[in-house]
Design an enzyme around this catalytic site. Structure first.
Site, short mmCIF file in Angstrom:
data_model
loop_
_atom_site.label_atom_id
_atom_site.label_comp_id
_atom_site.label_asym_id
_atom_site.label_seq_id
_atom_site.Cartn_x
_atom_site.Cartn_y
_atom_site.Cartn_z
N GLU A 299 50.82 42.06 47.71
CA GLU A 299 50.33 41.57 48.92
C GLU A 299 51.15 42.29 50.20
OE1 GLU A 299 48.36 39.42 48.50
OE2 GLU A 299 48.45 39.15 46.47
N GLU A 322 41.41 46.01 48.52
CA GLU A 322 41.94 45.46 47.14
C GLU A 322 42.13 46.76 46.13
OE1 GLU A 322 43.25 42.77 46.74
OE2 GLU A 322 42.07 41.27 48.20
#
Ligand code: BES
Ligand code: ZN
Length: 863
Positions: A299, A322
């Protein structure tokens, strides 16, 4: 359907005010948006879903107009505001009051519950990615429509309020307060966040003084220490690595009891599932520690760079978020915890699951057209994450790490606070590196699938390499696939040579310019290239010795076995070649390689379940695991490495549940009664369930009820799906829908029942009987939960009939948000069914003719 918003109006700034009510589970809000009208219009279209809006007003210094008609388009999730007057080009403020519901679907602005002294309490929190900001306030909810935000929230005085930015000020309103946050930099709507509840925090700061906090519901915050430290150290690492600082003045990490995914990178306010953030040094397993570290690091990469600072133009380039986060996650975790051997785990987990997913015919290119929320939700998958990361790993190899860093710095320089596409990235990289990055990347990004490189001898001692698309199900390639080529940078390892030789394959075939003689060669040494290798039998046999003798490193030992398994399933080689190879892994000691071996044995176990050779496979598995089982034992050695603990847990699970070893089951039961250490709990619970009956079920249930550590509860739920009695599996499945299991966690029972060959039919029946409930529960916020449940329950069957049955069911019960998950399951079932039909006889033959031999030859022989 194409749901993109018209481009005639652009928002610049949102003043958002909200008043959530944690008793009635509703909220009222108002948003004043500073907009620019680019083309004269009397209508403004923006996103809104499940909100009620009755009026809107628009004004500038010289102009004002009330709404005359408000129309919702439910399909497109938009609201169309029609005004009395035509709005000339220019700047305005658009004001919209609205109302909504604090839902229990884990998306938009939603509620989550927790207990304090046995009493149920609620908090409210947001989850907007990918397309749910529109459920909290009307907005232009597309990633490229960046704007600045000021958030203000009315709440009772005793509650904490968090948002992306630091507090700007609070005004006292009697029993309530109005909390106002500082203005954000330009950002996408999906990264906005706020949370309201009784929250506790601990705090630290980075070397340059950036404050970082971890927040939890009451009583848990000490479990956030480990994550807090990882957050701090990972930010320090990245700021040093790229020299580009984190943009916001603070970072908060919040554990949310009800949470659909693992974690979400809202800018400045990351939200997590409890078990992805909390770690209790006394009660948690080492695997939980690794999961927490990886999640926090992942994150933070979004926080600093990919996603939050530079955002993809549209969701078709999701991999820019991602894929990069997944690759950098390993880079940073490896830096923080070098003893975890993360890059080897990257190959056995990320790389292997990417190859598995991308070998299916129903895969998609990394860059893939997506138009509506269901399609967008479905590409948060192994292709965007893991294949994306593998392609970046190749790119770094190709450019060298220093040049790669320079390219990234330039990329952030160009696109900070804005949006980019894959082509934009490649153009910058090409400019900085002077290398043809685009033509290299195109094959991997814009084509689905990947190549298999076949190695054959073409004249004594010389080898030719050939590439073609690899399909897991085998068969003949279509015309289009036949023509596919990739630029494949391959390292070739050669017996006796320290350094591998580099060849770059770009045509159909290439011959090695050096002789191999009768030495072994390892294609794709280091498993750097995203491809499989296929050796003709003679070349494969030469690899037995360096595998067993350890001359090849773990990554290559893993790679060879993984490729042989997939080649056997695709019918490229005989399955007996797989069985002949496996015994050379008896002396294996590496955790990641064992992940590979055990994964293959589990797949074979599913394949052969219910056939006459299933018992033989069990013995075969036992004899393979025998030696490693003795080596790892039940108790840790002092100062043993992290991976040894992971290995012990995996091997014991294999011995107990796969090889059905009675001694292992006995010891597991003993330790279950006396209390297993955290690192052994997963294995022990799973084994006692597989070998146990009603009383074990009851004890697990009691333990579930007594624990408030989310990690432990998940561990128990997983075990509940592992009983072999269909009645108990049924009971566990029923329990998953009870009020005692959070919807986010119910999937662990369903998933493990589906993975359990004895429970699979029950799980499938359960899914059909409860389809309405499941679909309603998960089809919105938890849509990837639904996908994972369908995959786990349907994917491991091995018969054409079952595939037809499942296909028919979903034709009658459409699940648009799980379309790809259903396709994948059907393809897997049919592929396995064909494999069984094709090779069952030869597998039986292997066990009858050669199994005796095998036992004598390999029992207790060093290797
Ligand atoms: N951006 C995602 C969270 C997400 C996933 C939002 C799916 C919407 C749909 C986040 O960065 C993420 O990737 N989380 C992972 C954890 C990570 C360690 C791989 C997750 O939730 O599993
Ligand atoms: Zn992510």
């Amino acid at each position: 359907m194409d749901n993109r918003l018209p481009e005639n109006v652009r928002p610049a700034h949102y003043h958002l005010t909200l008043a959530p009510d944690l008793k009635t589970f509703t909220f009222e809000g108002g948003v004043a948006i500073d907009i620019e009208v680019l083309e004269e219009t009397s209508e403004i279209t923006l996103h809104a879903a499940d909100l009620s809006i009755d009026t809107a007003k628009i004004a500038s210094r010289t102009f004002s107009s009330e709404s005359r008609a408000i129309k919702f388009n439910e399909e497109a999730q938009t609201v169309i505001l029609g005004f009395e007057k035509t709005l000339p080009k220019g700047n305005y403020r658009l004001s919209i009051p609205f109302k909504g519901v604090l839902n229990d679907k884990m998306c938009g602005f939603y509620r989550s519950s927790y207990k304090v002294d046995g009493e149920e309490r609620f908090m409210a929190v947001t989850q907007f990615e990918a397309t749910d900001a529109r459920r909290a306030f009307p907005c232009w909810d597309e990633p490229a429509i960046k704007a600045t935000f000021t958030v203000s929230i009315y709440v009772p005085k005793n509650l904490q309020v968090l948002s992306n930015m630091p507090l700007w000020g609070t005004s006292d309103l009697g029993s309530d307060k109005l909390v106002v946050f500082e203005k954000t930099p330009p950002m996408s709507t999906y990264l906005l966040a706020f949370a309201v509840g009784e929250l506790e925090s601990i705090e630290t700061a980075t070397v340059r003084g950036l404050p970082i906090r971890v927040w939890t519901t009451p009583g848990k915050v000490e479990q956030g220490r480990f994550a807090l430290d990882v957050a701090k150290r990972s930010i320090e690492f990245f700021e040093e690595y790229l020299g580009v600082p984190y943009s916001l003045p603070k970072l908060d990490l919040l554990a949310v009891p009800d949470f659909a995914s693992g974690a979400m990178e809202n800018w400045g306010l990351i939200t997590f599932r409890e078990n992805a953030l909390l770690y209790d040094p006394e009660k948690s397993a080492i695997s939980a520690k690794q999961y927490v570290a990886s999640t926090v690091v992942h994150e933070n990469i979004h926080e600093l760079y990919f996603g939050n600072l530079v955002t993809m133009k549209w969701w078709d380039d999701l991999w820019l978020n991602e894929g990069f986060a997944t690759w950098f996650e390993s880079l940073c975790v490896n830096h923080l915890f070098p003893e975890w051997d993360i890059w080897t785990q990257f190959v056995s987990s990320d790389y292997a699951s990417a190859l598995a997913a991308d070998g299916l015919l129903c895969t998609h290119p990394i860059e893939v057209e997506v138009n509506n929320p269901a399609e967008i939700g479905e590409i948060f998958d192994a292709i965007s994450y893991e294949k994306g990361a593998c392609v970046i790993r190749m790119l770094v190899e190709y450019l060298g790490e220093d040049v790669f860093k320079k390219c990234l710095k330039a990329y952030f320089g160009h696109f900070a606070y804005a949006n980019a596409s894959t082509d934009d990235l490649c153009a910058v990289f090409e400019g900085v590196s002077g290398k043809p990055v685009k033509s290299f990347m195109d094959g991997w990004i814009k084509q689905a699938g990947y190549p298999v490189v076949t190695a054959k001898q073409y004249r004594s001692g010389f080898v030719i390499l050939e590439q073609e698309r690899f399909l897991s199900q085998g068969g003949i390639l279509s015309r289009e696939d036949e023509r596919k080529r990739w630029i494949v940078p391959l390292d070739i390892g050669l017996e006796g040579l320290k350094e591998p030789r580099r060849v770059v394959l770009s045509d159909k075939s290439d011959q090695l310019r050096f002789g191999v003689g009768d030495k072994w060669l390892k294609v794709n040494k280091g498993q750097g290239a995203f491809c499989r290798a296929h050796y003709e039998s003679e070349l494969l046999r030469r690899l037995y010795k360096p595998i067993a003798g350890g001359e090849l490193p773990p990554i290559d030992r893993f790679g060879i076995l993984n490729d042989v398994f997939y080649n056997a399933r695709a019918g490229r080689i005989a399955t007996s070649e797989l069985f002949s190879l496996l015994p050379y892994y008896k002396g294996e000691r590496n955790y990641a390689v064992w992940q590979g071996i055990l994964g293959i044995l589990w797949s074979l176990d599913d394949l052969l379940f219910g056939t006459d050779v299933s018992k033989k496979l069990t013995y075969f598995s036992l004899s393979l695991m025998d030696r490693i089982g003795q080596r790892v034992g039940w108790d840790p050695n002092e100062n043993e490495p992290h991976t040894e603990k992971l290995l012990r847990s995996a091997v014991l699970r294999g011995l107990g549940n796969l090889a059905n070893d009675p001694a292992t089951a006995l010891e597991a039961n003993k330790r279950f009664k006396s209390g297993a250490s955290p690192d052994l709990k997963e294995a022990v619970y799973g084994i006692v369930a597989a070998h146990g009956g009603e009383d074990r079920y009851q004890s697990l249930l009691d333990m579930y009820r007594a624990s408030n550590l989310s990690e432990e509860r998940v561990r128990i739920l997983r075990a509940l799906g592992k009983f072999r009695s269909t009645d108990l599996v049924r009971a566990a499945l029923e329990f998953s829908l009870s009020g005692e299991v959070r919807p986010q966690d119910a999937i662990f029972i369903m998933g493990s029942a589906g993975a359990n060959a004895h429970g699979r039919n029950q799980a499938w029946r359960f899914l059909q009987e409860n389809w309405e409930v499941l679909n309603k529960r998960y089809a919105e916020g938890g849509l990837f939960l639904l996908q994972s449940v369908i995959g786990a329950i349907c994917g491991d069957f091995v018969s054409e009939d079952k595939a037809d049955e499942i296909e028919k069911f979903f034709a009658e019960h459409p699940a648009p948000s799980a379309k790809r998950a259903i396709e994948k399951s059907l393809e897997r079932i049919r592929m396995n069914a064909r494999w069984l039909v094709r090779d069952l006889d030869s597998i039986r033959e292997f066990f009858t003719d050669r199994y005796g031999d095998f036992l004598i030859k390999h029992r207790n022989k060093p290797g």
